[in-house]
Write a protein that holds these residues in place. Structure first.
Motif, short mmCIF file in Angstrom:
data_model
loop_
_atom_site.label_atom_id
_atom_site.label_comp_id
_atom_site.label_asym_id
_atom_site.label_seq_id
_atom_site.Cartn_x
_atom_site.Cartn_y
_atom_site.Cartn_z
N ARG A 72 -27.95 -72.37 46.27
CA ARG A 72 -28.84 -71.60 47.14
C ARG A 72 -28.26 -71.57 48.55
NH1 ARG A 72 -33.29 -73.92 43.96
NH2 ARG A 72 -34.29 -72.14 42.97
N PRO A 73 -27.81 -70.39 49.00
CA PRO A 73 -27.38 -70.26 50.39
C PRO A 73 -28.58 -70.40 51.33
CG PRO A 73 -26.53 -68.45 49.04
CD PRO A 73 -27.54 -69.18 48.22
N HIS A 74 -28.35 -70.91 52.51
CA HIS A 74 -29.42 -71.09 53.50
C HIS A 74 -29.43 -69.96 54.52
CE1 HIS A 74 -29.58 -75.75 53.03
NE2 HIS A 74 -29.57 -75.14 51.88
N GLY A 75 -30.57 -69.71 55.09
CA GLY A 75 -30.73 -68.81 56.23
C GLY A 75 -30.15 -67.43 56.02
N LEU A 76 -29.46 -66.95 57.05
CA LEU A 76 -28.89 -65.61 57.00
C LEU A 76 -27.75 -65.47 56.00
CD1 LEU A 76 -28.90 -64.62 60.77
CD2 LEU A 76 -30.36 -63.73 58.96
N ASP A 77 -27.21 -66.58 55.52
CA ASP A 77 -26.16 -66.52 54.51
C ASP A 77 -26.64 -65.80 53.26
OD1 ASP A 77 -24.57 -67.84 56.26
OD2 ASP A 77 -24.52 -69.73 55.15
N ARG A 78 -27.94 -65.91 52.95
CA ARG A 78 -28.49 -65.19 51.80
C ARG A 78 -28.34 -63.69 51.98
NH1 ARG A 78 -34.37 -67.51 51.14
NH2 ARG A 78 -34.23 -67.14 53.35
N LEU A 79 -28.57 -63.23 53.18
CA LEU A 79 -28.45 -61.80 53.48
C LEU A 79 -26.99 -61.36 53.43
CD1 LEU A 79 -29.78 -59.15 54.61
CD2 LEU A 79 -29.25 -60.05 56.86
N TRP A 80 -26.12 -62.09 54.09
CA TRP A 80 -24.70 -61.72 54.16
C TRP A 80 -24.01 -61.82 52.80
CZ3 TRP A 80 -24.45 -65.33 58.90
CH2 TRP A 80 -24.95 -64.66 60.01
N ALA A 81 -24.46 -62.75 51.97
CA ALA A 81 -23.84 -62.94 50.65
C ALA A 81 -24.42 -61.98 49.60
CB ALA A 81 -24.06 -64.37 50.18
N PHE A 82 -25.51 -61.31 49.95
CA PHE A 82 -26.21 -60.44 49.00
C PHE A 82 -26.71 -61.23 47.79
CE2 PHE A 82 -23.46 -57.64 51.38
CZ PHE A 82 -24.33 -56.62 51.74
N ARG A 83 -27.01 -62.51 48.00
CA ARG A 83 -27.51 -63.37 46.92
C ARG A 83 -28.48 -64.40 47.48
NH1 ARG A 83 -24.75 -62.91 42.30
NH2 ARG A 83 -22.89 -61.65 42.43
N ARG A 84 -29.59 -64.56 46.78
CA ARG A 84 -30.54 -65.62 47.14
C ARG A 84 -30.18 -66.92 46.44
NH1 ARG A 84 -36.51 -63.65 47.37
NH2 ARG A 84 -36.48 -64.74 49.34
N LYS A 85 -29.63 -66.80 45.23
CA LYS A 85 -29.17 -67.99 44.51
C LYS A 85 -28.20 -67.57 43.41
CE LYS A 85 -32.75 -68.49 41.02
NZ LYS A 85 -33.66 -69.41 40.37
N ILE A 86 -27.44 -68.54 42.96
CA ILE A 86 -26.52 -68.35 41.85
C ILE A 86 -26.86 -69.40 40.81
CG2 ILE A 86 -24.10 -68.41 41.12
CD1 ILE A 86 -23.34 -67.69 44.01
N ASP A 87 -27.17 -68.94 39.60
CA ASP A 87 -27.47 -69.83 38.47
C ASP A 87 -26.31 -69.78 37.49
OD1 ASP A 87 -30.13 -70.77 39.01
OD2 ASP A 87 -30.82 -68.73 38.63
N ILE A 88 -25.80 -70.95 37.12
CA ILE A 88 -24.67 -71.02 36.19
C ILE A 88 -24.96 -72.10 35.15
CG2 ILE A 88 -22.21 -71.56 35.99
CD1 ILE A 88 -22.00 -70.48 38.89
N PRO A 89 -24.84 -71.76 33.87
CA PRO A 89 -25.00 -72.80 32.85
C PRO A 89 -23.90 -73.86 33.02
CG PRO A 89 -24.92 -70.61 31.85
CD PRO A 89 -24.58 -70.45 33.30
N LEU A 90 -24.26 -75.12 32.85
CA LEU A 90 -23.27 -76.20 33.00
C LEU A 90 -22.13 -76.06 32.01
CD1 LEU A 90 -25.52 -79.28 33.74
CD2 LEU A 90 -23.91 -78.17 35.29
N THR A 91 -22.36 -75.39 30.89
CA THR A 91 -21.27 -75.19 29.92
C THR A 91 -20.20 -74.26 30.46
OG1 THR A 91 -22.54 -73.41 28.88
CG2 THR A 91 -22.72 -75.61 27.90
N HIS A 92 -20.49 -73.52 31.55
CA HIS A 92 -19.51 -72.62 32.16
C HIS A 92 -18.84 -73.23 33.39
CE1 HIS A 92 -21.39 -68.75 30.29
NE2 HIS A 92 -21.18 -69.71 29.40
N VAL A 93 -19.18 -74.46 33.71
CA VAL A 93 -18.59 -75.16 34.87
C VAL A 93 -17.46 -76.05 34.36
CG1 VAL A 93 -19.02 -76.75 36.77
CG2 VAL A 93 -20.79 -75.12 36.10
N ARG A 94 -16.24 -75.77 34.84
CA ARG A 94 -15.08 -76.58 34.44
C ARG A 94 -14.96 -77.85 35.24
NH1 ARG A 94 -10.62 -72.18 34.79
NH2 ARG A 94 -9.79 -73.85 36.05
#
Length: 119
Positions: A14-36
């Motif tokens: 979860r990006p904080h503050g204005l980073d959510r706006l600049w990143a065009f994302r409020r959060k990124i969800d990733i299954p742990l099976t896809h994390v190396r």
């Protein structure tokens, strides 16, 4: 800055503050099976980023999607905080490069990510 946590069988960024706006994302969800895996990498913020699309880059702050050598990476890095690199597979992004609060137990977070992905 970002909050990175493991919730159930997923990694949530979860990006904080204005980073959510600049990143065009409020959060990124990733299954742990896809994390190396994840590493603490203070030099990651100096790495070549590639072409920004969409996002923001100014005065040492990099937020958003960057494309380089056929690989898409999500950046949310500023001049302060500890940089971590999270390697992914079978996801929209190949890597996440993030600034996180050093007081938030970065080493423990990286260990939890790495231990959760090896199960």
């Amino acid at each position: 800055m970002n909050t990175v946590s493991i919730i159930g069988a997923g990694l949530v960024v979860r990006p904080h503050g204005l980073d959510r706006l600049w990143a065009f994302r409020r959060k990124i969800d990733i299954p742990l099976t896809h994390v190396r895996g994840a590493t603490v990498d203070p030099e990651a913020r100096h790495e070549r980023r590639g072409i920004r699309a969409p996002g923001l880059a100014f005065f040492g702050k990099y937020v958003g999607s960057f494309h380089r050598d056929g690989e898409r990476t999500f950046w949310n890095v500023s001049g302060h905080g500890t940089a971590i690199v999270i390697e992914l597979t079978d996801e929209h992004f190949a890597r996440l490069i993030l600034s996180v609060d050093p007081a938030g137990g970065v080493a423990d977070l990286v260990d939890r990510i790495n231990n959760s992905t090896s199960v």
